[in-house]
Design an enzyme around this catalytic site. Structure first.
Site, PDB file in Angstrom:
ATOM      1  N   ASP A 129      -4.742  38.848  31.927  1.00  0.00           N
ATOM      2  CA  ASP A 129      -3.090  38.760  31.982  1.00  0.00           C
ATOM      3  C   ASP A 129      -2.774  40.242  32.564  1.00  0.00           C
ATOM      4  O   ASP A 129      -1.566  40.086  33.225  1.00  0.00           O
ATOM      5  CB  ASP A 129      -2.791  38.316  30.443  1.00  0.00           C
ATOM      6  CG  ASP A 129      -2.867  39.515  29.297  1.00  0.00           C
ATOM      7  OD1 ASP A 129      -3.367  40.731  29.736  1.00  0.00           O
ATOM      8  OD2 ASP A 129      -2.205  39.372  28.491  1.00  0.00           O
ATOM      9  N   HIS A 130      -3.354  41.357  32.298  1.00  0.00           N
ATOM     10  CA  HIS A 130      -2.747  42.504  32.840  1.00  0.00           C
ATOM     11  C   HIS A 130      -2.999  42.765  34.426  1.00  0.00           C
ATOM     12  O   HIS A 130      -2.236  43.662  34.904  1.00  0.00           O
ATOM     13  CB  HIS A 130      -3.329  43.491  32.150  1.00  0.00           C
ATOM     14  CG  HIS A 130      -2.634  43.827  30.780  1.00  0.00           C
ATOM     15  ND1 HIS A 130      -2.380  43.001  29.591  1.00  0.00           N
ATOM     16  CD2 HIS A 130      -2.108  44.974  30.204  1.00  0.00           C
ATOM     17  CE1 HIS A 130      -1.863  43.215  28.702  1.00  0.00           C
ATOM     18  NE2 HIS A 130      -1.542  44.495  29.073  1.00  0.00           N
ATOM     19  N   SER A 155       1.868  51.831  23.842  1.00  0.00           N
ATOM     20  CA  SER A 155       0.705  50.819  24.003  1.00  0.00           C
ATOM     21  C   SER A 155      -0.482  51.256  23.157  1.00  0.00           C
ATOM     22  O   SER A 155      -0.504  52.541  22.838  1.00  0.00           O
ATOM     23  CB  SER A 155       0.232  50.766  25.734  1.00  0.00           C
ATOM     24  OG  SER A 155      -1.244  50.304  25.891  1.00  0.00           O
ATOM     25  N   ASP A 167      -4.262  45.208  22.184  1.00  0.00           N
ATOM     26  CA  ASP A 167      -2.593  45.621  22.805  1.00  0.00           C
ATOM     27  C   ASP A 167      -1.933  45.541  21.480  1.00  0.00           C
ATOM     28  O   ASP A 167      -2.065  45.019  20.408  1.00  0.00           O
ATOM     29  CB  ASP A 167      -2.434  44.092  23.776  1.00  0.00           C
ATOM     30  CG  ASP A 167      -1.241  44.352  24.269  1.00  0.00           C
ATOM     31  OD1 ASP A 167      -1.537  44.706  25.426  1.00  0.00           O
ATOM     32  OD2 ASP A 167      -0.142  44.001  23.885  1.00  0.00           O
ATOM     33  N   ARG A 221      -3.357  51.727  24.341  1.00  0.00           N
ATOM     34  CA  ARG A 221      -4.496  52.108  25.237  1.00  0.00           C
ATOM     35  C   ARG A 221      -5.307  53.084  24.845  1.00  0.00           C
ATOM     36  O   ARG A 221      -4.853  54.186  24.537  1.00  0.00           O
ATOM     37  CB  ARG A 221      -3.935  52.111  26.821  1.00  0.00           C
ATOM     38  CG  ARG A 221      -3.217  53.280  26.862  1.00  0.00           C
ATOM     39  CD  ARG A 221      -2.422  53.241  28.227  1.00  0.00           C
ATOM     40  NE  ARG A 221      -1.483  52.114  28.293  1.00  0.00           N
ATOM     41  CZ  ARG A 221      -0.542  52.001  29.030  1.00  0.00           C
ATOM     42  NH1 ARG A 221       0.149  53.179  29.708  1.00  0.00           N
ATOM     43  NH2 ARG A 221       0.594  50.866  28.921  1.00  0.00           N
ATOM     44  N   ARG A 255       9.552  46.840  26.031  1.00  0.00           N
ATOM     45  CA  ARG A 255       9.420  48.313  26.139  1.00  0.00           C
ATOM     46  C   ARG A 255      10.303  48.635  27.204  1.00  0.00           C
ATOM     47  O   ARG A 255      10.276  48.166  28.326  1.00  0.00           O
ATOM     48  CB  ARG A 255       8.072  48.619  26.262  1.00  0.00           C
ATOM     49  CG  ARG A 255       7.822  50.063  25.987  1.00  0.00           C
ATOM     50  CD  ARG A 255       6.134  49.995  25.673  1.00  0.00           C
ATOM     51  NE  ARG A 255       5.728  49.590  24.353  1.00  0.00           N
ATOM     52  CZ  ARG A 255       4.333  49.476  23.873  1.00  0.00           C
ATOM     53  NH1 ARG A 255       3.606  49.201  24.693  1.00  0.00           N
ATOM     54  NH2 ARG A 255       4.433  49.331  22.723  1.00  0.00           N
TER      55      ARG A 255
END
Length: 781
Positions: free
Chosen positions: A129-130, A671, A194, A673, A476
């Site tokens: 999806d990213h 995030s 995520d 990440r 965000r």
């Protein structure tokens, strides 16, 4: 068809789980287990085990339990022996499943491959999806993404097939919407790579965002560690109506708690007002709970969740949830660490921003506030959708406003984009006419993907540096997040308010009181939005985009080209040398807010998420250097010249110089990440010293063998100068709860000694000593 066993008393039925998905045969003896479609073998709903754990813990603690505690403690690895103290002890947990989005799955799967394990130990999925950039429209953008990212998609698909991980192809939708439609259910514990994984709390689940290394632990069958969360109660009374939407609940809560007020806590919604919110509305609220730093958010099981599970083909799980409902709601008399009260009948529409998601304003006041602050009033682009607000109900309510405008001869004055959350939502809103209405009013329907919400937006209407305003239904709105333009003022609000402001073309518009003017000069006011919670004709599943892992995968090959600039196999980080870390340089002393977007930018950098060395070229390029108020401009203390942060870090590493980063409050918010932790480790960093950390980032740093440390006295931040040398002393006796000492050598010959706190436990100290959690896992094999 996928055939999996399901345990129920003298029961043999066919169960559809996941709309339009594969059918499931149900048989065997009762143990309250329901296997789910699109689940890998062994996956099940196991309420009996959770109930057994809850009974053990309730007897031990001798008090009523919150819902959060029931689900979390219900997944304890050792409910009898586990020390439980909210906010202090670390819990060892057994999550039910793992979900990974494609940008973070690359590094997670590379780490899993490095572990040497043959298969994942729990049901796991990858969701593409990213990596889909919004440029023209859904179909064209999706096709381009498949071509540009073919190497990465092939790696993820084959790695999934090899190691037993389900693969949702590009175009299937956003990870959190797919989880809600297929995998979340009341009482499940799911971890996802995520930060907005908490979306699943809208279906009564404990869904927690983590870094890839945490996901590897769970996929490896190792108990997962989480600091025992505190519980913040949000008591809802009254009823939502008119222009007020579920999004306004979390916009209001964000204004109350701020971006770090939920850190270390689960936010648990309860009270009579809950029943006025749809299941997908509850998911919206839980999703954006990430913006207050919460570990996750959750709602108690109710009829809205039951209805949603029936609508998405999981009626049998709904029946089991009814049977075990006492375990899926808080105990009467349970106590929260903090309680917030919100009367939904009095709650007004809100809009938060710019530049931070906790700057809350009533929509009725935003025009005047914008004028006072010099924020651009003209709305350049309105964007609806994203993982936060792309449900059937969201799209229907937005379409009801668009229809009113069209009936009066109006279209959007601003550009307008629509991002469906999943292929199922796209197909259903297309079938039911919502997509056409939204297109006719001026909207462009984008791919079923994250798109502009995460910076995957090839924006053309303004130049970089041009001051402008956009309004979104995203979660965000950090500086430059959506379009890489630091001058863009991004505001987050509900899809209904976005649509109204896009039609009006200005922030200075309150749809509850203000009038629009038709082409013939007639004045009219928009009626409050309306929309069905769920489609009357069931969901249209659209195209089948799921790839189930094969039973036999020994012949599956996972190739990583050594010459690739997108993928790179990982080399183990070096072990701690057993000595104190002396005379480390200050790479950068960061001023103010420093999110994971500042530490490891997304947008165009997403393409390198599977190549650690290449993506390390974005290390801290968005952080503000306190020395000169500049970004990506720091002094190389070895040469005396100024350069980019990654370049100076590489120079220090090449010359054998370790370094530290100095930061402010809530360092690493945003995030999940883990690249924001991998990159400093890869380029020679040893410690990150700040006033306070965001939860996920602090854990990610520990996982990669770095030392996340906090000032015992926050004022000590001011003692550190950019040209200092810092030594971390006492590491040979490094232990839980014991502060370490930092000796700061100034260039004028003077010294300061300060105390630094940490939250390491014994296991995490072993990660540091081994060089990383993955190194430690290999040592124990």
């Amino acid at each position: 068809e996928t055939h999996l066993s399901i345990c129920c008393t003298r029961l043999s039925i066919t169960l559809a789980l996941g709309t339009g998905a594969r059918r499931l045969h149900v048989s065997s003896a009762f143990s309250a287990k329901v296997a789910m479609s699109r689940f890998e073998p062994g996956s099940s709903v196991n309420y009996e085990k959770m109930r057994e754990n809850i009974k053990i813990v309730r007897k031990r603690l001798n008090r009523p339990l919150t819902l959060s505690e029931k689900i979390v403690y219900g997944h304890l690895d050792d409910p009898v022996g586990q020390e439980i103290d909210r906010g202090r002890t670390y819990l060892r947990l057994r999550p039910d499943r793992v979900a990974m989005q494609d940008a973070t799955a690359q590094m997670a799967m590379l780490q899993f491959i490095s572990s040497g394990l043959p298969k994942v130990a729990v049901p796991s999925t990858i969701h593409c999806d990213h990596l889909i950039e919004a440029q023209i429209g859904g179909a064209q953008d999706l096709q381009r993404a498949k071509e540009v990212n073919q190497e990465v998609y092939n790696f993820l698909a084959t790695a999934g097939a090899k190691y037993g991980v389900g693969f949702w192809k590009p175009g299937s939708g956003i990870i959190h919407q797919i989880i809600l439609e297929n995998y979340a259910y009341p009482g499940v514990m799911l971890i996802g790579t995520d930060s907005h994984t908490p979306n699943g709390g809208g279906l009564g689940a404990i869904c927690i965002g983590v870094g890839g290394a945490d996901a590897v632990d769970v996929m490896a069958g190792i108990p997962w560690e989480l600091k025992c969360p505190k519980v913040i109660g949000v008591r809802l009374t009254g009823t939502l109506s008119g222009w007020t939407s579920p999004k306004d609940v979390i916009l209001k809560v964000a204004g109350i708690l701020t971006v770090k007020g939920g850190t270390g806590a689960i936010v648990e919604y309860h009270g009579p007002g809950v029943d006025s919110i749809s299941c997908t509305g509850m998911a919206t609220i839980c999703n954006m709970g990430a913006e207050i730093g919460a570990t996750t958010s959750v709602f108690p099981y109710n009829h809205r969740m039951r209805t949603y599970m029936h609508a998405t083909g999981r009626g049998d799980i709904a029946s089991l949830s009814d049977e075990f409902k006492d375990d899926l709601v808080p105990d009467k008399g349970c106590e929260y660490d903090q309680v917030i009260e919100i009367n939904l009948s009095e709650l007004k529409p809100h809009i938060n921003g710019p530049f931070t998601p906790d700057l809350a304003h009533p929509v009725s006041e935003i025009g005047a506030i914008a004028k006072k602050n010099g924020w651009p009033l003209e709305v350049k682009v309105g964007l609806i959708g994203s993982c936060t607000n792309s449900s059937y109900e969201d799209m229907g309510r937005a379409a009801s406003l668009a229809k009113q405008a069209l009936d009066k001869g109006l279209k959007c004055k601003a550009q307008f984009t629509v991002t469906p959350g999943s292929e199922q939502i796209r197909a259903t809103i297309e079938r039911d006419g919502y997509a056409k209405i939204l297109s006719d009013v001026g909207g462009v329907v984008l791919a079923n993907a994250c798109g502009p919400c995460i910076g995957q937006w090839d924006r053309k209407d303004v130049k970089k540096g041009e001051k402008n305003t956009i309004v979104t239904s995203f979660n965000r709105n950090f500086t430059a997040r959506n379009d890489a333009n630091p001058a863009t003022h991004a505001f987050v609000t509900s899809p209904e308010i976005v649509t109204a402001l896009a039609i009006a073309g200005t922030l200075n518009f309150n749809p509850e009181t203000d009038y629009l003017t038709t082409p013939n000069g007639e004045k009219f006011k928009l009626e409050p939005p309306t929309g069905d919670e769920l489609p009357s004709r069931d969901f249209d599943p659209g195209q089948d985009t799921y790839q189930h892992p094969p039973k036999e995968s020994s012949s599956v090959k996972v190739d990583v080209n050594p010459a690739s600039n997108r993928l790179q196999l990982l080399e183990p980080f070096d072990k701690w040398h057993g000595k104190d870390l002396e005379d480390m340089r200050v790479l950068i002393k960061v001023k103010g807010k420093c999110t994971t977007d500042h530490i490891s930018a997304a947008g165009p950098w997403l393409k390198f998420r599977g190549h650690l060395d290449n993506i390390s070229n974005n290390l801290l390029i968005g952080a503000v250097n306190i020395e000169n108020d500049a970004v990506n401009k720091i002094k190389n203390q070895l040469t005396g010249e100024y350069g980019g942060v990654p370049d100076v870090a590489r120079h220090y590493k090449a010359n054998g110089v370790n370094w530290v980063v100095i930061g402010d409050e809530n360092y690493g918010e945003g995030s999940s990440r883990e690249h924001a932790a991998l990159e400093p480790r890869h380029l020679g960093g040893r410690a990150i010293i700040v006033k306070s950390f965001a939860r996920i980032h602090e854990t990610n740093l520990k996982k990669q063998g770095l030392l996340p440390l906090t000032f015992a006295d926050p004022h000590d931040y001011d003692k550190i100068r950019p040209d200092d040398k810092i030594s971390i002393m006492g590491l040979k006796s490094f232990g839980p709860g014991k502060p370490v000492t930092a000796v700061i050598k100034h260039s004028d010959g003077s010294k300061d000694s300060i105390s630094l706190n940490h939250t390491f436990n014994e296991t995490q100290i072993e990660w540091f000593q081994a060089g990383s959690a993955l190194n430690r896992m290999k040592e124990l094999q």
